[in-house]
Design a protein around this motif. Sequence first.
Motif, short mmCIF file in Angstrom:
data_model
loop_
_atom_site.label_atom_id
_atom_site.label_comp_id
_atom_site.label_asym_id
_atom_site.label_seq_id
_atom_site.Cartn_x
_atom_site.Cartn_y
_atom_site.Cartn_z
N ASP A 170 0.78 -1.31 -0.12
CA ASP A 170 0.07 0.05 0.02
C ASP A 170 0.79 1.35 -0.01
O ASP A 170 0.65 2.31 0.58
CB ASP A 170 -0.86 0.22 1.09
N SER A 212 -16.39 -8.66 -3.41
CA SER A 212 -15.17 -8.51 -2.33
C SER A 212 -13.90 -8.79 -2.89
O SER A 212 -12.64 -8.36 -2.59
CB SER A 212 -15.36 -9.10 -1.06
N ARG A 240 -10.19 -3.53 -7.33
CA ARG A 240 -10.85 -2.30 -6.87
C ARG A 240 -11.14 -1.34 -7.69
O ARG A 240 -11.76 -0.45 -7.50
CB ARG A 240 -10.13 -1.82 -5.51
N LEU A 300 -14.94 -0.80 -6.26
CA LEU A 300 -14.91 -0.02 -5.33
C LEU A 300 -16.31 0.98 -5.42
O LEU A 300 -16.95 1.08 -4.48
CB LEU A 300 -13.55 1.24 -5.33
N VAL A 339 -11.47 -10.65 4.03
CA VAL A 339 -11.01 -9.26 2.97
C VAL A 339 -11.69 -8.03 3.83
O VAL A 339 -12.58 -7.93 4.25
CB VAL A 339 -11.57 -9.55 1.67
N ASP A 342 -11.69 -3.76 3.82
CA ASP A 342 -11.59 -2.50 3.25
C ASP A 342 -11.87 -1.56 4.36
O ASP A 342 -12.84 -1.46 5.28
CB ASP A 342 -12.67 -2.12 2.13
N TYR A 352 -11.32 6.50 1.53
CA TYR A 352 -10.95 5.23 1.44
C TYR A 352 -9.34 5.08 1.38
O TYR A 352 -8.67 5.76 0.89
CB TYR A 352 -11.39 4.84 -0.10
N TYR A 354 -7.40 -2.03 0.80
CA TYR A 354 -8.07 -3.06 1.39
C TYR A 354 -6.80 -4.18 1.38
O TYR A 354 -5.53 -3.91 1.28
CB TYR A 354 -8.62 -3.66 0.04
N HIS A 355 -6.88 -5.39 2.16
CA HIS A 355 -6.25 -6.32 2.45
C HIS A 355 -6.89 -7.55 2.23
O HIS A 355 -7.95 -7.65 2.88
CB HIS A 355 -5.51 -6.11 3.90
N GLU A 356 -6.26 -8.60 1.77
CA GLU A 356 -6.74 -9.94 1.72
C GLU A 356 -5.89 -10.76 2.39
O GLU A 356 -4.65 -10.77 2.44
CB GLU A 356 -6.82 -10.39 0.21
N ARG A 415 -14.89 -2.38 6.53
CA ARG A 415 -15.84 -3.57 5.73
C ARG A 415 -15.08 -4.88 5.87
O ARG A 415 -13.84 -4.78 5.23
CB ARG A 415 -16.09 -3.23 4.30
#
Length: 360
Positions: free
Chosen positions: A22, A55, A59, A63, A130, A132, A139, A142-144, A169
């Motif tokens: 990120d 999800s 994105r 998004l 997942v 967000d 915003y 996100y991370h998985e 989320r």
Amino acid sequence: AAELSPTLGFKTIGGSRIAFQDGLPVPTFSFQPRLRLDLSGRWRVDRVPMDDGLSLTRRSTALKRITAESGGRQQPNYDDGTWSVVDVPGSFDPPPASPVEGAWYRKAFDLPATWQNQTVTLKFGAANYVADAWLNGHYLGYHEGGSTPFAFDVTDWLIAGDVNVLAVRVDNPAWGTRQDIVPWGLTDWWNYGGLTQPVWLEATSSIYASRADVVPHLDGADIAVTLHQRRGAPAAVQVDMSVLPATVDQGNVTNLDPRSLVPSTSVPIASERVDAGQLAADGTTQVHASFTLLYADLWTTETPAPYVLEVSVVRDDRPVSQNCAPFRVGRFESKTDCARRVLTGDPVHSAGWARDCAPD
């Protein structure tokens, strides 16, 4: 096929391979001697069905639909007064409750005025599966992956001396429904979702040590310190490194701060200043050092024998950032001739091993 792009990657800078996520060099997630605001505790939560396909979609295309699906839950002025309350770290569907597809989390918190003009990082220990995140309606990303930590630079979106709102989320797709979900199929643990590890804010100067990594040997240690500057002007930077002997006792065994392990009478057994050169605005670099530790105390089952690496980033002969990394010196072996593990010469017994061997 997997659609959601990974947020973790690598860059070669000055001959060093540095991990980024990120937009940030991957930071340390251990406790550091810095300004810190713990966001764990009571959070508002709204358990809702979620579109797993959405999800796990890029994105760049998903998004807008995620934002439309949110119903404004990510906005700071959203009324969450009717939502239930859960503890973070924790789960929105702990066993034996039936698994729930997903949930929205919200946390309002005051940020002291002393955080003004600081570089601030938001850190998550883990979120399953997942996640967000939005801060004050902006915003973040996100991370998985349900077992790995992640972080965002939130300097531009915090309001010092006022109330801030963090919204997350979290979607937890059912195992086996897609090939890009980890784990894919049958496992021996409950598929619970949520913010399963602590969440906190950490403040530093604009130039800081994002992490200090130690590779210990029986007679020394190799050190790598990753430096980062958020914006700012190019600056000449040095790094002071010191290895101190530490002690574990009843007073500090549960203290997360590595400095608590170092007695006040301890003096460095090895130290060095390394010139990091000119650090550019939004620049990242890595410096290295190797220490020889003569007659090092070895880690055994009877003696923890810790050491603490203290790192100080210096600009204009003034320390501007600190970092601490505890480590131990020892050798861990798995014997191939039988079910046995050995730590610095001593057998380590644990459940799940079929049998032990006689000492060598």
